[in-house]
Write a protein that holds these residues in place. Structure first.
Motif, PDB file in Angstrom:
ATOM      1  N   THR A  36      49.159  24.725   6.126  1.00  0.00           N
ATOM      2  CA  THR A  36      50.838  24.645   5.684  1.00  0.00           C
ATOM      3  C   THR A  36      51.196  23.435   6.192  1.00  0.00           C
ATOM      4  O   THR A  36      51.525  22.602   5.930  1.00  0.00           O
ATOM      5  CB  THR A  36      51.440  25.514   4.358  1.00  0.00           C
ATOM      6  OG1 THR A  36      49.952  26.331   3.840  1.00  0.00           O
ATOM      7  CG2 THR A  36      52.227  24.355   3.830  1.00  0.00           C
ATOM      8  N   LEU A  37      51.879  24.132   7.082  1.00  0.00           N
ATOM      9  CA  LEU A  37      52.546  23.211   8.519  1.00  0.00           C
ATOM     10  C   LEU A  37      51.750  22.219   8.842  1.00  0.00           C
ATOM     11  O   LEU A  37      52.623  21.107   8.818  1.00  0.00           O
ATOM     12  CB  LEU A  37      53.228  24.511   9.604  1.00  0.00           C
ATOM     13  CG  LEU A  37      54.226  23.819  10.421  1.00  0.00           C
ATOM     14  CD1 LEU A  37      55.260  23.507   9.817  1.00  0.00           C
ATOM     15  CD2 LEU A  37      54.227  24.998  11.233  1.00  0.00           C
ATOM     16  N   SER A  56      49.120  20.927   7.416  1.00  0.00           N
ATOM     17  CA  SER A  56      49.180  19.780   6.659  1.00  0.00           C
ATOM     18  C   SER A  56      50.708  18.928   6.476  1.00  0.00           C
ATOM     19  O   SER A  56      50.231  17.205   6.037  1.00  0.00           O
ATOM     20  CB  SER A  56      48.618  20.322   4.879  1.00  0.00           C
ATOM     21  OG  SER A  56      47.943  20.433   5.654  1.00  0.00           O
ATOM     22  N   ASP A  57      51.778  19.517   6.198  1.00  0.00           N
ATOM     23  CA  ASP A  57      52.618  19.012   5.882  1.00  0.00           C
ATOM     24  C   ASP A  57      53.022  17.748   6.718  1.00  0.00           C
ATOM     25  O   ASP A  57      53.864  16.803   6.951  1.00  0.00           O
ATOM     26  CB  ASP A  57      54.137  20.141   5.672  1.00  0.00           C
ATOM     27  CG  ASP A  57      54.277  20.715   4.439  1.00  0.00           C
ATOM     28  OD1 ASP A  57      53.298  20.498   3.718  1.00  0.00           O
ATOM     29  OD2 ASP A  57      54.487  22.448   4.017  1.00  0.00           O
ATOM     30  N   LYS A  58      52.510  18.178   8.311  1.00  0.00           N
ATOM     31  CA  LYS A  58      53.161  17.651   9.623  1.00  0.00           C
ATOM     32  C   LYS A  58      52.264  15.723   8.970  1.00  0.00           C
ATOM     33  O   LYS A  58      52.506  15.309   9.028  1.00  0.00           O
ATOM     34  CB  LYS A  58      53.041  18.054  10.770  1.00  0.00           C
ATOM     35  CG  LYS A  58      52.642  17.321  12.111  1.00  0.00           C
ATOM     36  CD  LYS A  58      53.689  16.736  12.167  1.00  0.00           C
ATOM     37  CE  LYS A  58      55.229  17.256  13.001  1.00  0.00           C
ATOM     38  NZ  LYS A  58      56.468  16.941  12.785  1.00  0.00           N
ATOM     39  N   ARG A  97      51.208  15.189   6.165  1.00  0.00           N
ATOM     40  CA  ARG A  97      52.560  14.066   5.156  1.00  0.00           C
ATOM     41  C   ARG A  97      52.765  13.518   5.857  1.00  0.00           C
ATOM     42  O   ARG A  97      53.586  11.793   5.385  1.00  0.00           O
ATOM     43  CB  ARG A  97      51.903  15.194   4.241  1.00  0.00           C
ATOM     44  CG  ARG A  97      51.285  14.996   3.364  1.00  0.00           C
ATOM     45  CD  ARG A  97      51.459  15.702   1.885  1.00  0.00           C
ATOM     46  NE  ARG A  97      52.181  16.837   1.818  1.00  0.00           N
ATOM     47  CZ  ARG A  97      51.322  18.217   2.279  1.00  0.00           C
ATOM     48  NH1 ARG A  97      50.111  18.160   2.453  1.00  0.00           N
ATOM     49  NH2 ARG A  97      52.105  19.247   2.231  1.00  0.00           N
ATOM     50  N   ALA A  98      54.706  13.786   6.667  1.00  0.00           N
ATOM     51  CA  ALA A  98      55.150  13.117   7.665  1.00  0.00           C
ATOM     52  C   ALA A  98      54.726  12.431   7.869  1.00  0.00           C
ATOM     53  O   ALA A  98      55.715  11.281   8.308  1.00  0.00           O
ATOM     54  CB  ALA A  98      56.012  14.496   7.716  1.00  0.00           C
ATOM     55  N   GLU A 143      49.171   8.623   1.827  1.00  0.00           N
ATOM     56  CA  GLU A 143      49.138  10.503   1.841  1.00  0.00           C
ATOM     57  C   GLU A 143      47.548  10.483   1.558  1.00  0.00           C
ATOM     58  O   GLU A 143      47.576  11.510   0.023  1.00  0.00           O
ATOM     59  CB  GLU A 143      50.217  10.818   0.850  1.00  0.00           C
ATOM     60  CG  GLU A 143      51.263  10.625   1.256  1.00  0.00           C
ATOM     61  CD  GLU A 143      52.801  11.672   1.097  1.00  0.00           C
ATOM     62  OE1 GLU A 143      52.720  12.617   0.504  1.00  0.00           O
ATOM     63  OE2 GLU A 143      53.609  11.110   1.007  1.00  0.00           O
ATOM     64  N   LYS A 147      44.291  13.317   2.375  1.00  0.00           N
ATOM     65  CA  LYS A 147      44.198  14.517   3.015  1.00  0.00           C
ATOM     66  C   LYS A 147      42.330  13.679   3.530  1.00  0.00           C
ATOM     67  O   LYS A 147      41.775  13.293   3.367  1.00  0.00           O
ATOM     68  CB  LYS A 147      43.785  15.696   1.342  1.00  0.00           C
ATOM     69  CG  LYS A 147      44.491  15.998   1.268  1.00  0.00           C
ATOM     70  CD  LYS A 147      44.819  17.151   0.231  1.00  0.00           C
ATOM     71  CE  LYS A 147      45.911  16.985  -1.102  1.00  0.00           C
ATOM     72  NZ  LYS A 147      45.675  18.086  -1.312  1.00  0.00           N
TER      73      LYS A 147
END
Length: 140
Positions: free
Chosen positions: A63-64, A66-68, A70-71, A80, A82
């Protein structure tokens, strides 16, 4: 495939198929998931095994991560998106997966570089192979 799905049987079927299509001598590499039986089958055939980038990325991205990603996409004013994973029951999914990898080349590279346990990124030669493969698959 009938029988046990072990490396020996998989290698035998792959070898027969490559020979039947008269492409055995032209086969430089085999791309599969990261299953040890597939890695061993490629080794038995003395053909380079390339793990599927999207599959590896999907298995290791937390998740981290994936968040990175997106950021980074937001920071670069990119959509954004995937990664797309190949699905055996969807005949065109490999094409879409490779297209997405090329589309997200910069963002994926940056995200992978910032994640400690990420798989190695795609190198320049591999991107050329991906782009050539997309051109081959596009008509289908």
């Amino acid at each position: 495939m009938e029988g046990s799905h072990n490396a020996e049987n998989i290698a035998s079927i792959l070898d027969a198929t490559l020979s039947k299509w008269d492409i055995r001598s032209k086969c430089e590499a085999i791309t599969t998931d990261n299953a040890q039986t597939m890695i061993n089958a490629a080794a038995k055939l003395h053909i380079r095994h390339i793990p599927c980038f999207a599959h590896t990325l999907n298995l290791t991205m937390s998740t981290l991560a994936s968040d990175k990603l997106r950021a980074i996409q937001r920071e670069l004013n990119k959509p954004e998106l995937k990664v797309i994973q190949e699905v055996p029951t969807r005949w065109n999914s490999a094409y879409h997966m490779l297209q997405r990898i090329v589309t997200m080349k910069t963002e994926l590279t940056l995200a992978l570089n910032e994640c400690n346990r990420a798989p190695p990124g795609v190198n320049a030669d591999e991107y050329l192979i991906i782009q050539e493969t997309i051109q081959i698959l596009e008509p289908f």
